[in-house]
Design a protein around this motif. Structure first.
Motif, PDB file in Angstrom:
ATOM      1  N   ASP A 161     -15.201  54.498-146.965  1.00  0.00           N
ATOM      2  CA  ASP A 161     -15.660  54.010-145.673  1.00  0.00           C
ATOM      3  C   ASP A 161     -16.849  53.070-145.960  1.00  0.00           C
ATOM      4  N   LEU A 162     -17.159  52.174-145.028  1.00  0.00           N
ATOM      5  CA  LEU A 162     -18.277  51.250-145.271  1.00  0.00           C
ATOM      6  C   LEU A 162     -19.585  51.761-144.650  1.00  0.00           C
ATOM      7  N   ASP A 163     -19.650  51.662-143.306  1.00  0.00           N
ATOM      8  CA  ASP A 163     -20.895  52.017-142.613  1.00  0.00           C
ATOM      9  C   ASP A 163     -21.177  53.508-142.765  1.00  0.00           C
ATOM     10  N   GLY A 164     -22.303  53.841-143.370  1.00  0.00           N
ATOM     11  CA  GLY A 164     -22.680  55.242-143.516  1.00  0.00           C
ATOM     12  C   GLY A 164     -22.269  55.867-144.837  1.00  0.00           C
ATOM     13  N   VAL A 165     -21.417  55.154-145.618  1.00  0.00           N
ATOM     14  CA  VAL A 165     -21.038  55.662-146.940  1.00  0.00           C
ATOM     15  C   VAL A 165     -21.528  54.711-148.032  1.00  0.00           C
ATOM     16  N   LEU A 166     -21.193  53.424-147.863  1.00  0.00           N
ATOM     17  CA  LEU A 166     -21.643  52.437-148.851  1.00  0.00           C
ATOM     18  C   LEU A 166     -22.982  51.831-148.428  1.00  0.00           C
ATOM     19  N   VAL A 167     -23.139  51.625-147.133  1.00  0.00           N
ATOM     20  CA  VAL A 167     -24.303  50.881-146.660  1.00  0.00           C
ATOM     21  C   VAL A 167     -24.900  51.541-145.416  1.00  0.00           C
ATOM     22  N   SER A 168     -26.216  51.442-145.341  1.00  0.00           N
ATOM     23  CA  SER A 168     -26.946  52.075-144.248  1.00  0.00           C
ATOM     24  C   SER A 168     -27.043  51.119-143.060  1.00  0.00           C
ATOM     25  N   THR A 169     -26.009  51.101-142.238  1.00  0.00           N
ATOM     26  CA  THR A 169     -25.976  50.209-141.067  1.00  0.00           C
ATOM     27  C   THR A 169     -25.834  50.980-139.760  1.00  0.00           C
ATOM     28  N   GLU A 170     -25.742  52.318-139.842  1.00  0.00           N
ATOM     29  CA  GLU A 170     -25.469  53.068-138.614  1.00  0.00           C
ATOM     30  C   GLU A 170     -26.603  52.947-137.601  1.00  0.00           C
ATOM     31  N   THR A 171     -27.854  52.816-138.074  1.00  0.00           N
ATOM     32  CA  THR A 171     -28.963  52.630-137.125  1.00  0.00           C
ATOM     33  C   THR A 171     -28.844  51.283-136.424  1.00  0.00           C
ATOM     34  N   ASN A 172     -28.354  50.275-137.159  1.00  0.00           N
ATOM     35  CA  ASN A 172     -28.154  48.949-136.552  1.00  0.00           C
ATOM     36  C   ASN A 172     -27.100  49.028-135.452  1.00  0.00           C
ATOM     37  N   HIS A 173     -25.994  49.723-135.730  1.00  0.00           N
ATOM     38  CA  HIS A 173     -24.977  49.913-134.686  1.00  0.00           C
ATOM     39  C   HIS A 173     -25.585  50.665-133.495  1.00  0.00           C
ATOM     40  N   TYR A 174     -26.337  51.715-133.807  1.00  0.00           N
ATOM     41  CA  TYR A 174     -26.925  52.537-132.737  1.00  0.00           C
ATOM     42  C   TYR A 174     -27.838  51.710-131.825  1.00  0.00           C
ATOM     43  N   LEU A 175     -28.735  50.942-132.419  1.00  0.00           N
ATOM     44  CA  LEU A 175     -29.687  50.178-131.604  1.00  0.00           C
ATOM     45  C   LEU A 175     -28.976  49.099-130.777  1.00  0.00           C
ATOM     46  N   ALA A 176     -27.928  48.514-131.340  1.00  0.00           N
ATOM     47  CA  ALA A 176     -27.170  47.503-130.586  1.00  0.00           C
ATOM     48  C   ALA A 176     -26.469  48.149-129.389  1.00  0.00           C
ATOM     49  N   TRP A 177     -25.868  49.313-129.616  1.00  0.00           N
ATOM     50  CA  TRP A 177     -25.221  50.012-128.487  1.00  0.00           C
ATOM     51  C   TRP A 177     -26.247  50.503-127.477  1.00  0.00           C
ATOM     52  N   LYS A 178     -27.422  50.890-127.960  1.00  0.00           N
ATOM     53  CA  LYS A 178     -28.468  51.371-127.031  1.00  0.00           C
ATOM     54  C   LYS A 178     -28.866  50.248-126.063  1.00  0.00           C
ATOM     55  N   ALA A 179     -28.966  49.030-126.594  1.00  0.00           N
ATOM     56  CA  ALA A 179     -29.319  47.885-125.733  1.00  0.00           C
ATOM     57  C   ALA A 179     -28.225  47.661-124.676  1.00  0.00           C
ATOM     58  N   ILE A 180     -26.979  47.787-125.078  1.00  0.00           N
ATOM     59  CA  ILE A 180     -25.869  47.617-124.128  1.00  0.00           C
ATOM     60  C   ILE A 180     -25.878  48.743-123.092  1.00  0.00           C
ATOM     61  N   ALA A 181     -26.101  49.965-123.558  1.00  0.00           N
ATOM     62  CA  ALA A 181     -26.129  51.110-122.634  1.00  0.00           C
ATOM     63  C   ALA A 181     -27.262  50.945-121.619  1.00  0.00           C
ATOM     64  N   GLN A 182     -28.401  50.446-122.102  1.00  0.00           N
ATOM     65  CA  GLN A 182     -29.539  50.221-121.207  1.00  0.00           C
ATOM     66  C   GLN A 182     -29.163  49.220-120.115  1.00  0.00           C
ATOM     67  N   GLU A 183     -28.501  48.139-120.537  1.00  0.00           N
ATOM     68  CA  GLU A 183     -28.068  47.122-119.572  1.00  0.00           C
ATOM     69  C   GLU A 183     -27.141  47.740-118.524  1.00  0.00           C
ATOM     70  N   LEU A 184     -26.350  48.718-118.939  1.00  0.00           N
ATOM     71  CA  LEU A 184     -25.413  49.375-118.026  1.00  0.00           C
ATOM     72  C   LEU A 184     -26.068  50.519-117.242  1.00  0.00           C
ATOM     73  N   GLY A 185     -27.310  50.868-117.626  1.00  0.00           N
ATOM     74  CA  GLY A 185     -27.995  51.982-116.968  1.00  0.00           C
ATOM     75  C   GLY A 185     -27.456  53.343-117.397  1.00  0.00           C
ATOM     76  N   VAL A 186     -26.900  53.404-118.605  1.00  0.00           N
ATOM     77  CA  VAL A 186     -26.354  54.673-119.112  1.00  0.00           C
ATOM     78  C   VAL A 186     -27.306  55.228-120.166  1.00  0.00           C
ATOM     79  N   PRO A 187     -27.802  56.463-119.999  1.00  0.00           N
ATOM     80  CA  PRO A 187     -28.663  57.046-121.029  1.00  0.00           C
ATOM     81  C   PRO A 187     -27.896  57.170-122.344  1.00  0.00           C
ATOM     82  N   PHE A 188     -28.543  56.828-123.454  1.00  0.00           N
ATOM     83  CA  PHE A 188     -27.819  56.813-124.733  1.00  0.00           C
ATOM     84  C   PHE A 188     -28.778  57.202-125.847  1.00  0.00           C
ATOM     85  N   THR A 189     -28.509  58.358-126.462  1.00  0.00           N
ATOM     86  CA  THR A 189     -29.400  58.883-127.493  1.00  0.00           C
ATOM     87  C   THR A 189     -28.714  58.810-128.866  1.00  0.00           C
ATOM     88  N   GLU A 190     -29.514  59.116-129.895  1.00  0.00           N
ATOM     89  CA  GLU A 190     -28.927  59.171-131.243  1.00  0.00           C
ATOM     90  C   GLU A 190     -27.818  60.215-131.314  1.00  0.00           C
TER      91      GLU A 190
END
Ligand code: B16
Ligand code: MG
Length: 219
Positions: free
Chosen positions: A10-39
């Motif tokens: 697998d790539l994200d989370g096995v070879l490379v540490s990008t899961e926080t980047n995915h998380y923060l990008a989704w958090k911004a989208i969730a905020q725009e939608l008004g949906v609470p979104f935690t780690e």
């Protein structure tokens, strides 16, 4: 005894540490939608496709949106994500990755990447590790994303290996399910929640010994 002859990563989370980047990008989208979104919410998005991730966030908020808005938010999320990894380099490789790739290559063990990400090939090139892999199967190459086994089955096929001859390394529940559904040997990596669902678990790839890998799976 089955001969293990290939490693599927697998790539994200096995070879490379990008899961926080995915998380923060989704958090911004969730905020725009008004949906609470935690780690914690983000855990269930690991390994699943971009579209399935957005569907989960919309489901959490009980929201329905038009196809145009759906596409706009997917693009926006990806733009946030790409901006956040613009400077990505080998310092983001997870522990033990580079050493394992070098050693496995020296031993002529076949290797492939099996990722849900449509950015996988771009990231591998940015990290300058694409040359270690005999095949890269990503979100652009599959009809049905993880937890469907298609991505790993295509990877094994590209390596001319049977699933039982491969070890899949995964950090996400969806990816472990995909590997098990495809009859692969699977090792959970770097996600303690997986300890309940896999027989073999490593904190990171420094704990993986090529010399013991067949025994690790079969014992
Ligand atoms: P993209 P993996 C997955 O990659 C990530 O774990 C997941 O967080 C992401 O949503 C998915 O790729 C799609 O990524 O938006 O870049 O196409 O873990 O399967 O390597
Ligand atoms: Mg992953």
């Amino acid at each position: 005894m089955v001969n293990i002859n290939a490693l599927l990563f697998d790539l994200d989370g096995v070879l490379v540490s990008t899961e926080t980047n995915h998380y923060l990008a989704w958090k911004a989208i969730a905020q725009e939608l008004g949906v609470p979104f935690t780690e914690h919410d983000n855990e269930s998005l690991k390994g699943i496709s971009r579209a399935d991730s957005l569907k989960k966030i919309l489901g959490k908020g009980g929201l329905t949106i038009s196809n145009e808005e759906f596409d706009r938010l997917m693009t926006k999320k990806n733009n946030y994500y790409l901006a956040s990894i613009a400077e990505i380099n080998q310092s983001k490789l997870l522990p033990g990755v580079k050493e394992l790739l070098i050693l496995a290559k020296e031993r002529r063990i076949k290797m492939a990447v099996g990722s849900s990400s449509k950015n996988a090939k771009f990231i591998l090139e940015k990290l300058n590790i694409q040359q270690y892999f005999d095949a890269v199967i990503d979100g652009n190459d599959v009809q049905i994303p993880k937890p469907n086994p298609e991505v790993f089955l295509k990877g094994a096929s590209a390596l001319n290996s049977l699933p039982i001859e491969c070890i899949v390394f995964e950090d996400a529940q969806s990816g472990v399910e995909a590997a098990l559904a495809g009859n692969f040997n699977v090792i959970g990596v770097g996600n303690p929640a997986l300890k309940n669902v896999v027989t073999h678990y490593l904190n990171d790839l420094t704990e993986f010994s090529i010399d013991n890998y067949a025994q690790l799976i079969r014992n």
